[in-house]
Scaffold this active site. Structure first.
Site, PDB file in Angstrom:
ATOM      1  N   GLU A 166       0.794  -1.229   0.000  1.00 47.84           N
ATOM      2  CA  GLU A 166       0.000   0.000   0.000  1.00 47.84           C
ATOM      3  C   GLU A 166       0.831   1.286   0.000  1.00 47.84           C
ATOM      4  O   GLU A 166       0.882   2.039   0.978  1.00 47.84           O
ATOM      5  CB  GLU A 166      -0.965   0.001   1.177  1.00 47.84           C
ATOM      6  CG  GLU A 166      -1.926  -1.186   1.149  1.00 47.84           C
ATOM      7  CD  GLU A 166      -2.899  -1.235   2.307  1.00 47.84           C
ATOM      8  OE1 GLU A 166      -3.917  -1.938   2.177  1.00 47.84           O
ATOM      9  OE2 GLU A 166      -2.657  -0.560   3.337  1.00 47.84           O
ATOM     10  N   GLU A 371      -5.332  -8.747   0.445  1.00 48.40           N
ATOM     11  CA  GLU A 371      -5.926  -8.427   1.749  1.00 48.40           C
ATOM     12  C   GLU A 371      -7.421  -8.268   1.570  1.00 48.40           C
ATOM     13  O   GLU A 371      -7.892  -7.669   0.605  1.00 48.40           O
ATOM     14  CB  GLU A 371      -5.365  -7.142   2.362  1.00 48.40           C
ATOM     15  CG  GLU A 371      -3.982  -7.252   2.948  1.00 48.40           C
ATOM     16  CD  GLU A 371      -3.553  -5.979   3.670  1.00 48.40           C
ATOM     17  OE1 GLU A 371      -4.434  -5.217   4.145  1.00 48.40           O
ATOM     18  OE2 GLU A 371      -2.329  -5.748   3.763  1.00 48.40           O
TER      19      GLU A 371
END
Length: 466
Positions: A166, A371
């Site tokens: 991220e 995720e």
């Protein structure tokens, strides 16, 4: 009742990150990261908590891996603490730190669990932050050196490497919004940080391949949200496009197209002219595996008073919410469809494709969910059980949408649940629980939740009843 089945080569896994689980923050030669510094400042984290001990995975990794094996897990994405390997980010290798990850990888392989190593999950060495951090272009090149060093030591056994988890959160939440370490609020630094993190991905991808002792795949995981307008108005539609550019395209375009959408945005003045240098975008466009982290959608509404974007993000009324976000399973399907249509080299085929191997077909990087999870208030009962039907429903509904995307021809390679155990949830401290395994933080005892048993059955049967 319908049966949802997945291909025989579908990859099932769980994920975690170093700072959130390891603890041992200053043991065996580990240097301080920006998260060590940030969490030790009062008022930065809920209840002034920190990851000094976390769930003590550093000392309990053998028991944790055995628990993974008990659940039938076959793949584990973990991150490496840069400062455990290189205490100041550069210089001499800390052998004790490398030895920990060496032992962890061996323990995983002992149980036939495939290690997915992520080089960076928010925890920049404090010594590098003192030199400017990610807004400093030099950090990208130092990161590549670190990537080369740890690859040399682990790549005889680790075949899948993720450079970053991220980048958007690292840059925007850490350098723009100030909610994450290092707690800065500077738009120019934010944009520079994002570009340099992406540049470091490309440099590290080259470094990993150069140092690898066997063929490897190099990927990255991105937090992506499908963005929807709040109404059918043209102004809200335009607001949604602006937020989508700032949230999604700002990451996807450089990685998958070698271009940038920044010149389309109204706040070009906040991006220093020398940030993107000749050759940078070609360097970034270097990826074997795209990991999609999905939790919820974003709903955008025009708001003329908001600087830069003239837009706000709203929470639709009447919908179901977790402790943090709206629960919107359909969004993971629509996100996968959008990514495939906009960034891969052929249209979705008219019939379901039977294999998960996108990369083998020459269509672009392999695609997987890296995720997906939900924070709900988990209660440990007197007899040692945790009943979490909302998490099971969340998993069932989202996996059904992943299968729907695959039925529509999108070759999703795998699914990693976030997370394996409850852990330190960044600025929210220990207040939110995402794990399939409950952790009693006072005793560090682990308890498998109902959702953990359910996910274990899904893995065994390669599917579930909807």
């Amino acid at each position: 009742m319908s049966i949802i089945e997945f291909p025989s080569d579908f990859i099932w896994g769980v994920a975690a990150s170093a700072y959130q689980i390891e603890g041992a923050w200053n043991e065996d030669g580990k240097g301080p990261s920006i998260w060590d510094t940030f969490t030790h400042k009062r008022g930065k984290i809920k209840n002034n908590e920190n990851g000094d001990i976390a769930i003590d995975h550093y000392h309990r990794y053998q028991d944790d891996v055995a628990l993974m094996a008990q659940l039938g897990l076959k793949n584990y994405r973990f991150s490496i603490a840069w400062t455990r390997v290189l205490p100041t980010g550069t210089g001499t290798i800390n052998q004790a730190g490398v030895d920990f990850y060496d032992r962890l990888v061996d323990e995983l392989l002992k149980y036939n669990i495939e290690p997915y190593a992520c080089l960076f999950h928010y925890d920049l060495p404090q010594a590098l932050q003192d030199q400017g951090g990610w807004p400093n272009r030099d950090t990208a090149f130092v990161f590549a050196d670190y990537a080369h060093a740890i690859t040399e030591r682990l790549s005889d056994r680790v075949k899948i490497w993720m450079t970053h988890n991220e980048p958007w959160v690292t840059a925007f939440v850490g350098y723009g919004f100030g909610a994450h370490a290092p707690g800065k609020r500077n738009p120019k630094s934010m944009f520079k940080a994002l570009h340099h993190v992406l540049l470091s991905h490309g440099l590290a991808a080259e470094a990993v391949r150069a140092a690898a002792k066997q063929p490897v795949k190099v990927g990255i995981t991105l937090n992506l949200n499908p963005v929807y307008p709040a109404t059918d108005s043209e102004s809200d539609a335009a607001a949604a496009q602006r937020i989508d550019t700032l949230l999604n395209r700002i990451q996807l375009d450089p990685l998958l197209k070698g271009t940038t959408p920044l010149e389309e945005l109204s706040f070009q003045k906040w991006i220093p002219r020398d940030t993107i240098q000749p050759g940078d975008l070609e360097k970034i466009h270097n990826i074997d595996l795209l990991g999609v982290n999905y939790y919820s959608r974003t709903v955008a509404k025009h708001a003329a008073w908001v600087p830069f974007l003239s837009a706000i993000m709203i929470q639709p009324k009447g919908n179901e919410y977790s402790e943090m976000w709206e629960i919107y399973p359909k969004g993971i399907y629509e996100l996968l469809v959008r990514v495939w249509k906009d960034y891969y080299s052929e249209p979705i085929p008219p019939a379901p494709f039977p294999s998960t191997e996108a990369g083998a077909r020459g269509l672009g990087p392999e695609l997987m969910i890296t995720e997906n999870g939900i924070p709900v208030p988990d209660i440990l009962t007197g007899d040692g059980h945790i009943h979490d039907p909302r998490r099971i429903k969340y998993l069932r509904d989202h996996l059904a949408q992943v299968r729907r995307a695959m039925d529509d021809g999108i070759p999703v390679k795998g699914y990693f649940h976030w997370s394996f155990c409850d852990n330190f949830e960044w600025n929210l401290g220990y207040d939110k629980r995402f794990g399939l395994v409950y952790v009693d933080y006072a005793t560090q005892k682990r308890y498998i939740k109902d959702s953990g048993h359910w996910f274990s059955q899904v893995i065994r049967e390669n599917g579930f009843n909807l």
